[in-house]
Design a protein around this motif. Structure first.
Motif, mmCIF file in Angstrom:
data_model
loop_
_atom_site.group_PDB
_atom_site.id
_atom_site.type_symbol
_atom_site.label_atom_id
_atom_site.label_comp_id
_atom_site.label_asym_id
_atom_site.label_seq_id
_atom_site.Cartn_x
_atom_site.Cartn_y
_atom_site.Cartn_z
ATOM 1 N N LEU A 7 0.822 -1.210 0.000
ATOM 2 C CA LEU A 7 0.000 0.000 0.000
ATOM 3 C C LEU A 7 0.862 1.268 0.000
ATOM 4 O O LEU A 7 0.540 2.246 -0.696
ATOM 5 C CB LEU A 7 -0.944 0.002 1.198
ATOM 6 C CG LEU A 7 -2.045 -1.064 1.174
ATOM 7 C CD1 LEU A 7 -2.841 -1.041 2.476
ATOM 8 C CD2 LEU A 7 -2.956 -0.867 -0.024
ATOM 9 N N ALA A 8 1.938 1.262 0.758
ATOM 10 C CA ALA A 8 2.832 2.427 0.803
ATOM 11 C C ALA A 8 3.474 2.665 -0.558
ATOM 12 O O ALA A 8 3.582 3.820 -1.009
ATOM 13 C CB ALA A 8 3.899 2.234 1.875
ATOM 14 N N ILE A 9 3.894 1.600 -1.227
ATOM 15 C CA ILE A 9 4.497 1.735 -2.561
ATOM 16 C C ILE A 9 3.469 2.257 -3.563
ATOM 17 O O ILE A 9 3.761 3.165 -4.353
ATOM 18 C CB ILE A 9 5.099 0.395 -3.023
ATOM 19 C CG1 ILE A 9 6.328 0.056 -2.173
ATOM 20 C CG2 ILE A 9 5.477 0.449 -4.498
ATOM 21 C CD1 ILE A 9 6.855 -1.346 -2.384
ATOM 22 N N ALA A 15 1.567 9.344 -5.739
ATOM 23 C CA ALA A 15 2.028 10.699 -5.421
ATOM 24 C C ALA A 15 3.044 11.187 -6.457
ATOM 25 O O ALA A 15 3.009 12.350 -6.870
ATOM 26 C CB ALA A 15 2.631 10.730 -4.023
ATOM 27 N N ILE A 16 3.931 10.314 -6.889
ATOM 28 C CA ILE A 16 4.904 10.672 -7.929
ATOM 29 C C ILE A 16 4.172 11.037 -9.225
ATOM 30 O O ILE A 16 4.532 12.017 -9.891
ATOM 31 C CB ILE A 16 5.913 9.527 -8.154
ATOM 32 C CG1 ILE A 16 6.865 9.432 -6.958
ATOM 33 C CG2 ILE A 16 6.696 9.726 -9.447
ATOM 34 C CD1 ILE A 16 7.753 8.206 -6.970
ATOM 35 N N LEU A 37 9.691 14.586 -5.453
ATOM 36 C CA LEU A 37 10.140 13.319 -6.043
ATOM 37 C C LEU A 37 11.168 12.650 -5.136
ATOM 38 O O LEU A 37 11.136 11.430 -4.936
ATOM 39 C CB LEU A 37 10.714 13.553 -7.438
ATOM 40 C CG LEU A 37 9.689 13.871 -8.523
ATOM 41 C CD1 LEU A 37 10.393 14.230 -9.823
ATOM 42 C CD2 LEU A 37 8.738 12.705 -8.733
ATOM 43 N N PHE A 38 12.068 13.442 -4.580
ATOM 44 C CA PHE A 38 13.055 12.902 -3.639
ATOM 45 C C PHE A 38 12.364 12.272 -2.435
ATOM 46 O O PHE A 38 12.715 11.162 -2.011
ATOM 47 C CB PHE A 38 14.016 14.011 -3.185
ATOM 48 C CG PHE A 38 14.949 13.579 -2.097
ATOM 49 C CD1 PHE A 38 16.058 12.792 -2.382
ATOM 50 C CD2 PHE A 38 14.712 13.943 -0.788
ATOM 51 C CE1 PHE A 38 16.907 12.374 -1.371
ATOM 52 C CE2 PHE A 38 15.556 13.541 0.235
ATOM 53 C CZ PHE A 38 16.658 12.751 -0.061
ATOM 54 N N ILE A 39 11.377 12.958 -1.886
ATOM 55 C CA ILE A 39 10.652 12.439 -0.717
ATOM 56 C C ILE A 39 9.970 11.118 -1.053
ATOM 57 O O ILE A 39 10.108 10.128 -0.314
ATOM 58 C CB ILE A 39 9.603 13.464 -0.216
ATOM 59 C CG1 ILE A 39 10.265 14.717 0.331
ATOM 60 C CG2 ILE A 39 8.662 12.839 0.819
ATOM 61 C CD1 ILE A 39 11.074 14.505 1.598
ATOM 62 N N TRP A 40 9.249 11.063 -2.167
ATOM 63 C CA TRP A 40 8.486 9.850 -2.492
ATOM 64 C C TRP A 40 9.392 8.699 -2.912
ATOM 65 O O TRP A 40 9.096 7.540 -2.607
ATOM 66 C CB TRP A 40 7.418 10.139 -3.544
ATOM 67 C CG TRP A 40 6.362 11.052 -2.993
ATOM 68 C CD1 TRP A 40 6.053 12.308 -3.423
ATOM 69 C CD2 TRP A 40 5.516 10.798 -1.867
ATOM 70 N NE1 TRP A 40 5.059 12.832 -2.635
ATOM 71 C CE2 TRP A 40 4.707 11.935 -1.679
ATOM 72 C CE3 TRP A 40 5.356 9.727 -0.993
ATOM 73 C CZ2 TRP A 40 3.757 12.021 -0.662
ATOM 74 C CZ3 TRP A 40 4.420 9.808 0.017
ATOM 75 C CH2 TRP A 40 3.637 10.949 0.174
ATOM 76 N N ILE A 41 10.486 8.994 -3.561
ATOM 77 C CA ILE A 41 11.446 7.928 -3.885
ATOM 78 C C ILE A 41 12.086 7.409 -2.605
ATOM 79 O O ILE A 41 12.292 6.198 -2.451
ATOM 80 C CB ILE A 41 12.489 8.432 -4.904
ATOM 81 C CG1 ILE A 41 11.811 8.620 -6.270
ATOM 82 C CG2 ILE A 41 13.652 7.463 -5.019
ATOM 83 C CD1 ILE A 41 12.666 9.334 -7.300
ATOM 84 N N ALA A 42 12.371 8.300 -1.662
ATOM 85 C CA ALA A 42 12.914 7.876 -0.369
ATOM 86 C C ALA A 42 11.915 6.988 0.373
ATOM 87 O O ALA A 42 12.306 6.003 1.017
ATOM 88 C CB ALA A 42 13.288 9.092 0.479
ATOM 89 N N VAL A 43 10.643 7.307 0.265
ATOM 90 C CA VAL A 43 9.611 6.468 0.896
ATOM 91 C C VAL A 43 9.624 5.073 0.278
ATOM 92 O O VAL A 43 9.595 4.062 0.998
ATOM 93 C CB VAL A 43 8.212 7.119 0.754
ATOM 94 C CG1 VAL A 43 7.107 6.132 1.099
ATOM 95 C CG2 VAL A 43 8.113 8.366 1.614
ATOM 96 N N VAL A 48 10.925 -0.667 0.554
ATOM 97 C CA VAL A 48 11.501 -1.840 -0.109
ATOM 98 C C VAL A 48 12.704 -2.375 0.671
ATOM 99 O O VAL A 48 12.901 -3.582 0.772
ATOM 100 C CB VAL A 48 11.893 -1.495 -1.565
ATOM 101 C CG1 VAL A 48 12.654 -2.639 -2.215
ATOM 102 C CG2 VAL A 48 10.655 -1.174 -2.377
ATOM 103 N N PHE A 49 13.501 -1.465 1.245
ATOM 104 C CA PHE A 49 14.684 -1.861 2.011
ATOM 105 C C PHE A 49 14.552 -1.359 3.446
ATOM 106 O O PHE A 49 15.220 -0.406 3.852
ATOM 107 C CB PHE A 49 15.958 -1.282 1.379
ATOM 108 C CG PHE A 49 16.132 -1.639 -0.065
ATOM 109 C CD1 PHE A 49 16.459 -2.936 -0.438
ATOM 110 C CD2 PHE A 49 15.965 -0.685 -1.058
ATOM 111 C CE1 PHE A 49 16.621 -3.269 -1.771
ATOM 112 C CE2 PHE A 49 16.132 -1.002 -2.391
ATOM 113 C CZ PHE A 49 16.460 -2.298 -2.762
ATOM 114 N N PRO A 50 13.708 -1.985 4.263
ATOM 115 C CA PRO A 50 13.470 -1.492 5.629
ATOM 116 C C PRO A 50 14.702 -1.573 6.528
ATOM 117 O O PRO A 50 14.806 -0.824 7.505
ATOM 118 C CB PRO A 50 12.344 -2.387 6.151
ATOM 119 C CG PRO A 50 12.351 -3.591 5.278
ATOM 120 C CD PRO A 50 12.913 -3.177 3.963
#
Length: 116
Positions: A7-9, A15-16, A37-43, A48-50
């Motif tokens: 769901l987060a992805i 959002a992107i 874009l930086f924020i959402w890619i960081a999310v 993906v890599f917790p």
């Protein structure tokens, strides 16, 4: 992968897409778009890599990775609130200037009518 990660992805990709559409419609500046874009890619990367958050927690001396994420989110929110505050102050100044100019023009029009 857990449901919350999926769901987060999905939300981050949505959002992107919104950011890209707003840039295309000239409703958002490129600087703001890069920031978001930086924020959402960081999310997406954090989801993906917790384990990366765990390393970041160790690096910063914070107990857990989720705590680092919360601290960063609070910092970003305070920054955004600051930017909104500055923009509102500028808008208020601009409105005051415009209203004064309109009042001067209206007064000059009335004075010209009185002289005629």
């Amino acid at each position: 992968m857990q449901l919350i990660q999926i769901l987060a992805i999905i939300f981050a990709v949505f959002a992107i897409s919104r950011v890209i559409l707003q840039v295309r419609a000239n409703a958002m500046s490129r600087d703001s778009a890069i920031f978001w874009l930086f924020i959402w890619i960081a999310v997406i990367l954090a989801v993906v890599f917790p384990n990366t958050l765990g390393y970041l927690a160790i690096l910063t001396g914070v107990g857990r990775g989720v705590d680092v994420l919360i601290y960063l989110a609070i910092i970003v929110l305070f920054y955004l609130i600051y930017r909104i505050y500055v923009k509102m102050e500028n808008i208020e100044r601009e409105i005051t200037t415009v209203v004064r100019e309109i009042a001067i023009i209206e007064r000059e029009k009335k004075e010209k009518k009185v002289k005629l």
